[in-house]
Write a protein that holds these residues in place. Structure first.
Motif, PDB file in Angstrom:
ATOM      1  N   PRO A 293      -1.774   1.892  -1.917  1.00 27.39           N
ATOM      2  CA  PRO A 293      -0.996   1.534  -0.692  1.00 27.39           C
ATOM      3  C   PRO A 293      -1.070   1.993   0.534  1.00 27.39           C
ATOM      4  O   PRO A 293      -1.667   3.028   0.887  1.00 27.39           O
ATOM      5  CB  PRO A 293       0.195   1.758  -1.531  1.00 27.39           C
ATOM      6  CG  PRO A 293       0.007   2.006  -3.448  1.00 27.39           C
ATOM      7  CD  PRO A 293      -1.458   1.952  -3.329  1.00 27.39           C
ATOM      8  N   GLY A 294      -0.748   1.002   1.696  1.00 24.67           N
ATOM      9  CA  GLY A 294      -1.094   1.509   2.547  1.00 24.67           C
ATOM     10  C   GLY A 294      -2.282   1.247   3.300  1.00 24.67           C
ATOM     11  O   GLY A 294      -2.865   1.102   4.267  1.00 24.67           O
ATOM     12  N   THR A 295      -3.342   0.611   2.635  1.00 27.15           N
ATOM     13  CA  THR A 295      -4.447  -0.266   2.848  1.00 27.15           C
ATOM     14  C   THR A 295      -4.823  -1.519   2.311  1.00 27.15           C
ATOM     15  O   THR A 295      -5.061  -2.004   2.800  1.00 27.15           O
ATOM     16  CB  THR A 295      -5.673   0.226   2.347  1.00 27.15           C
ATOM     17  OG1 THR A 295      -5.617   2.092   2.787  1.00 27.15           O
ATOM     18  CG2 THR A 295      -6.980   1.084   2.388  1.00 27.15           C
ATOM     19  N   VAL A 296      -4.832  -1.659   1.102  1.00 24.88           N
ATOM     20  CA  VAL A 296      -5.287  -3.055   0.113  1.00 24.88           C
ATOM     21  C   VAL A 296      -3.446  -2.978   0.572  1.00 24.88           C
ATOM     22  O   VAL A 296      -3.179  -2.759  -0.263  1.00 24.88           O
ATOM     23  CB  VAL A 296      -5.229  -2.738  -0.552  1.00 24.88           C
ATOM     24  CG1 VAL A 296      -5.164  -4.319  -2.179  1.00 24.88           C
ATOM     25  CG2 VAL A 296      -6.566  -1.881  -1.061  1.00 24.88           C
ATOM     26  N   PRO A 297      -3.676  -4.859   1.056  1.00 25.52           N
ATOM     27  CA  PRO A 297      -2.070  -5.602   0.938  1.00 25.52           C
ATOM     28  C   PRO A 297      -1.540  -5.909  -0.271  1.00 25.52           C
ATOM     29  O   PRO A 297      -2.512  -5.769  -0.959  1.00 25.52           O
ATOM     30  CB  PRO A 297      -2.391  -6.599   2.437  1.00 25.52           C
ATOM     31  CG  PRO A 297      -3.991  -6.897   1.896  1.00 25.52           C
ATOM     32  CD  PRO A 297      -4.765  -5.404   1.778  1.00 25.52           C
ATOM     33  N   VAL A 298      -0.495  -6.425  -0.265  1.00 23.48           N
ATOM     34  CA  VAL A 298       0.039  -6.820  -1.248  1.00 23.48           C
ATOM     35  C   VAL A 298      -0.216  -8.347  -0.846  1.00 23.48           C
ATOM     36  O   VAL A 298      -0.269  -9.229  -0.329  1.00 23.48           O
ATOM     37  CB  VAL A 298       1.604  -6.642  -1.024  1.00 23.48           C
ATOM     38  CG1 VAL A 298       2.213  -7.565  -2.657  1.00 23.48           C
ATOM     39  CG2 VAL A 298       1.768  -5.309  -1.713  1.00 23.48           C
ATOM     40  N   GLY A 299      -0.709  -9.300  -2.392  1.00 24.11           N
ATOM     41  CA  GLY A 299      -0.743 -10.641  -1.814  1.00 24.11           C
ATOM     42  C   GLY A 299      -2.066 -10.796  -3.447  1.00 24.11           C
ATOM     43  O   GLY A 299      -2.178 -10.288  -3.899  1.00 24.11           O
TER      44      GLY A 299
END
Length: 947
Positions: free
Chosen positions: A812-818
């Protein structure tokens, strides 16, 4: 009566005598330096959960709060009271110490284990020191929700009736009804409304402008007001008890919220909806002159802490950040400060300063947007309603604020003209002087309090360039075995959560369709087919990776990481030509190729021996009972399947008939080592527990944990708590156990406050197999569950089902959700980590740096092509380039092609268009011979290339 209270009783009596001689009259000036009262007042501190100023006495006619209204008329209603944090744990930590939570490192939501500095004592302890009895709950909720621990109990008992006669008491009471209850707790807010004889009229609800006016939002707000009415009735019960016991005139009654309302833009956020709380104090008869009807000065809730000590006659510690509201030490505030850090799994560093007219907010992580934690998403009906309206284009510009993907770095609001904090004035030149002033005040506060939350943030930012890495490798898990990839037979909420909070790859691969070669390639960055003997390893296999070989682990170790592998190994142990010395030092092994620590299943659990290897030795081995492992039956009476058929858990189709242990036939023979032997049911628990302890030991430094699960490999023997929990039989139950393991690791990292510093990678060593020689019902109980999803094949073959598996990254905060369609492979982890850490990856000749793709960076590319193999030496390989794939099957047969353990006839060389034919059912080699030959030649060239 306990000894501690008997001692305090003596102290209290002595204090009464001394104080009666020195201070015979109590005045409104109750500061300790001028003397305390001849009789200390009782103090009741009532905290309502998650409540803002939606009370009738605060001007909200839709809600009926007669008891709180009466309390306000009898005492003082504070119009501008603010907590120091918008969630319960940090706010309560500040209130019970009188010190900002950011000073004591208690700023995160439910991150325990903090030890307070010696100079800081909790309020109950300071009161106990002068003779008070401290009670918690008094018939209501006994919540404390603190991050710190103390050597002695904070409270003496659960009710003030347990005190000595005439002993003053301090009681902390939590009224939980206004907390957004989950439905199984008395039906939640909806249950409160159902039981109400006069529920709030939804037509009279006044919604803030940032919420859409729909029946769902109105009902949700009305249910919140219903919960406040229940709180009011409970306050009435407490007040009546004081009257009935004749102690109302001797008792200070404090009513407040622990943080703001549990609605969007409320709890968790530094807007007034999250910080502004009701505060009503009714002073006892001897302080009646303090009962001013309305007080409009700014109040921080830590001021209430200081006030409690002051009225009790306690000398105020210098370390207190709060200031008394009455007495000679009372001082009017010009501003209040507040902070937000970790809330559940979401880390978001925000600070603010507020005066009567302006609020200045500084967002240190604006890239997080207005991300809500899963608790909010799961328990606030408004959230899906707003998402629905957004998808339909029905939100106003103001309402769209809730969904912004990025916050401004600075926010400035005129809270008098704009009480809902809609219009950000930070960029308005007319307010340049105001924002400069408030920036300065905030900066000075941060400096004065030595903000530990921001110090942790800065350390985290340094760590983000070298994040912790937890690599979870499942065993024999298919693309369609988890629900976030379409699996139907079993729910995998924890793996799904990784995907929901990270990136789910649709073209994620392992390099081989069996375990040993995939694991070899993952660590070395080299295709396993280049090294002879890297097929499925036998029990006494020497180490397949020579000591000193650069590996994924060694490059991380060289970069300063603590490194560990916990779980299944199956890459051989011991010297060439000898194998493991089971009764001595077992080396080389993981510790010779970059791991600091290991706790291993040395082979795989359908093979012997059933022991753990810890670092260089068999764990818990008794030297008087040496362990022997071999390929030949050691004695006629050795326990085998043949002489234990009536005790078998699973029948075997053709193999796994050598040693019989724990109801299962295994490959290979072993004797001795009885004290070292494990129980199959305990594997997952042991590895999860060991992983947690190791993570905790290394939480202060970058760490790499290779969690190598044995789930869902056969024999499928789960812990009893998972047995029968799915409709798929033992295979499905083991998927559930795997999912539990994932959840335990994710939750523990969050508990340590390391969520945004930790990259999780979830993948599998190969695709699925059903009855893997053991007949465990995997075929019979399959139902409509499809383990390989839309693909063909599985373990042991080179169809897509054999090597295309779940592959998820989360930070979280680095790897986007998707969802990401780029092609990545387990073999790429070595080169990718080397690039991230600025380490040499020259020996990782087949590994590609796809770190940007793994981290979900915009326009990042994965690999263009990939060689896939079955087990070593079977002559079965495949090569994918873009949409095209060739499959080479020596002898024209593929094993387990239809998830049945038999050979199926297939072309020796086939061409498939994966874009149009993901199930590889239409061989196009005859239609496209030139393309087939080109791809075959390219694959051959890669395979023949030598390091």
């Amino acid at each position: 009566m306990n000894t501690r209270n008997r001692w305090r009783r003596k102290l209290w009596n002595f204090g009464r005598i001394v104080l009666s001689l020195t201070c015979p009259v109590m005045t409104s000036d109750v500061s300790a330096d001028e003397g305390a009262a001849s009789k200390r007042p009782n103090i009741i501190w009532i905290m309502a959960e998650d409540i803002s100023t939606e009370l009738a006495c605060y001007g909200h006619p839709a809600v009926d709060t007669p008891n709180l209204d009466r309390l306000a008329k009898q005492g003082t209603k504070y119009e501008n009271a603010f907590c120091t944090a918008p969630s319960c744990t940090p706010s309560r930590n500040a209130m019970i110490t009188g010190v900002y939570q950011t000073r004591t490192d208690t700023q995160d939501q439910r991150r325990g284990g903090v030890v307070l500095p010696d100079a800081i004592k909790p309020i109950p302890h300071l009161l106990q020191d002068v003779g008070y009895f401290a009670a918690l709950g008094c018939g209501y909720n006994k919540k404390t929700d603190l991050n710190f621990t103390t050597q002695k109990p904070l409270f003496d008992g659960k009710d003030w009736k347990e005190r000595e006669p005439d002993q003053p008491f301090f009681a902390q009471i939590t009224l939980y009804s206004s907390h957004r209850l989950e439905p199984h707790w008395s039906g939640g807010w909806a249950g409160i409304r159902k039981r109400s004889t006069d529920p709030v009229d939804v037509s009279k609800v006044e919604l803030p402008p940032y919420l859409p006016d729909t029946p769902i939002t109105r009902l949700d707000w009305a249910e919140y007001l219903d919960s406040i009415e229940l709180v009011d009735s409970q306050v009435g019960e407490i007040l009546q008890r004081l009257e009935d016991e004749g102690i109302a005139d001797d008792t200070v009654v404090i009513f407040c919220g622990d943080n703001g309302r549990c609605h969007l833009r409320g709890k968790c956020w530094l807007y007034d909806g999250g910080l502004k709380v009701p505060l009503i104090i009714r002073w006892p008869e001897r302080l009646a002159e303090e009962n001013v009807a309305v007080q409009e000065d700014l109040v921080s809730m830590i001021d209430v802490s200081a006030t409690v000590l002051s009225v009790a006659g306690v000398e105020l510690p210098e370390v207190l950040d709060g200031r008394p509201l009455i007495g000679s030490q009372a001082k009017q505030r010009s501003e209040i400060f507040a902070a937000r850090d970790l809330v559940d799994e979401v880390m978001d560093h925000i600070r603010c300063v507020r005066t009567k007219q302006y609020k200045y907010i500084r967002n240190y992580t604006p890239e997080n947007g207005y991300r809500e934690c899963k608790y909010v998403c799961n328990h606030r009906p408004m959230w899906p309603e707003i998402q629905r309206l957004a998808s339909e284009g029905k939100l106003t510009e103001t309402q769209q604020l809730l969904l912004k993907e990025r916050k401004p770095v600075e926010e400035l609001y005129d809270v008098v003209a704009d009480p809902h904090e809609i219009h950000n004035l930070a960029g308005n030149a007319d307010y340049a002087a105001t924002i400069k002033d408030l920036r300065g005040r905030l900066d000075q506060w941060l400096k004065d309090t030595d903000d530990r939350g921001l110090a942790a943030m800065k350390q985290s930012q340094k760590r983000k360039s070298s994040p912790n890495v937890v690599l979870i490798l499942a065993d024999d898990l298919g693309y369609g075995d988890v629900s976030c990839y379409g699996g139907k037979g079993v729910q995998t909420p924890n793996i799904d959560r990784l995907a929901a909070e990270g990136t789910r790859f649709t073209n994620g691969y392992c390099s081989a369709s069996t375990c040993t070669p995939t694991r070899y390639s993952l660590l070395t960055g080299v295709y396993a087919f280049r090294t002879p003997g890297t097929g499925i390893a036998p029990p006494n296999q020497p180490a397949l990776i020579p000591a000193g070989t650069p590996t994924l682990a060694s490059i991380m170790q060289d970069a300063g990481y603590a490194t560990a592998v916990i779980g299944k190994w199956h890459l051989g142990l011991g010297k060439p030509g000898k194998g493991p010395d089971w009764n001595g030092k077992i080396a080389p092994g993981p510790l010779e190729i970059g791991f600091d620590h290991c706790l291993l299943l040395p082979t795989t659990n359908d093979r012997v021996p059933q022991v753990y290897v810890r670092d260089h030795h068999v764990d818990n081995l008794d030297p008087s009972d040496p362990l022997w492992v071999g390929n030949k039956k050691p004695s006629d009476d050795h326990p085998t399947v043949a002489n234990n058929k009536d005790k078998l858990r699973f029948q075997s189709m053709r193999g796994h008939r050598d040693t019989f242990y724990n109801g299962v036939g295994r490959i290979g023979f072993y004797t001795g080592g009885h004290s070292a032997r494990f129980c199959d049911e305990d594997l997952a628990d042991r590895w999860v527990d060991a992983s947690k302890r190791w993570i905790n030991d290394h939480k202060g430094e970058p760490f790499f944990l290779f969690f190598s699960s044995h789930d869902i490999h056969a024999p499928r023997i789960t812990h009893e708590r998972f047995r029968g929990t799915t409709s798929l039989g033992p295979r499905g139950d083991m998927i559930a156990e795997l999912d539990w393991s994932v959840g335990e690791l994710v939750d523990y990292v969050e508990q340590l406050g390391l969520t945004e510093q930790t990259l999780f990678v979830f993948c599998s060593d190969n695709g699925p197999v059903l009855n893997d020689d053991y007949i465990d019902g995997s075929v019979k109980m399959l139902g409509d569950h499809d383990p390989n999803g839309p693909f063909r094949g599985g373990k042991y073959n080179v169809f897509e089902g054999g090597t295309r598996t779940p592959f998820i990254t989360r930070m979280p905060g680095t790897v986007p959700v998707g969802v990401n369609d780029q092609m990545v492979c387990t073999i790429d982890l070595a080169a990718s980590m080397a690039a991230m850490l600025n380490q040499s990856g020259d020996t990782f000749i087949d590994s590609e740096n796809v770190m940007d793709a793994l981290l979900g960076k915009p326009n990042a590319k994965g690999r263009d092509a990939l060689v896939q193999q079955a087990n070593g030496g079977w002559g079965r390989f495949a090569y994918r380039e873009g949409r095209w794939k060739i499959a080479r099957n020596k002898g024209g047969a593929a094993y387990n092609a239809n998830l049945r353990l038999k050979n199926s006839p297939v072309p020796e060389l086939a061409l498939y268009d994966l874009q149009e034919d993901p199930g590889e059912s239409n061989d196009l080699s005859g239609q496209k011979p030139e393309l087939t030959e080109r791809l075959n030649a390219q694959m051959e060239a890669i395979m023949q290339r030598r390091p």
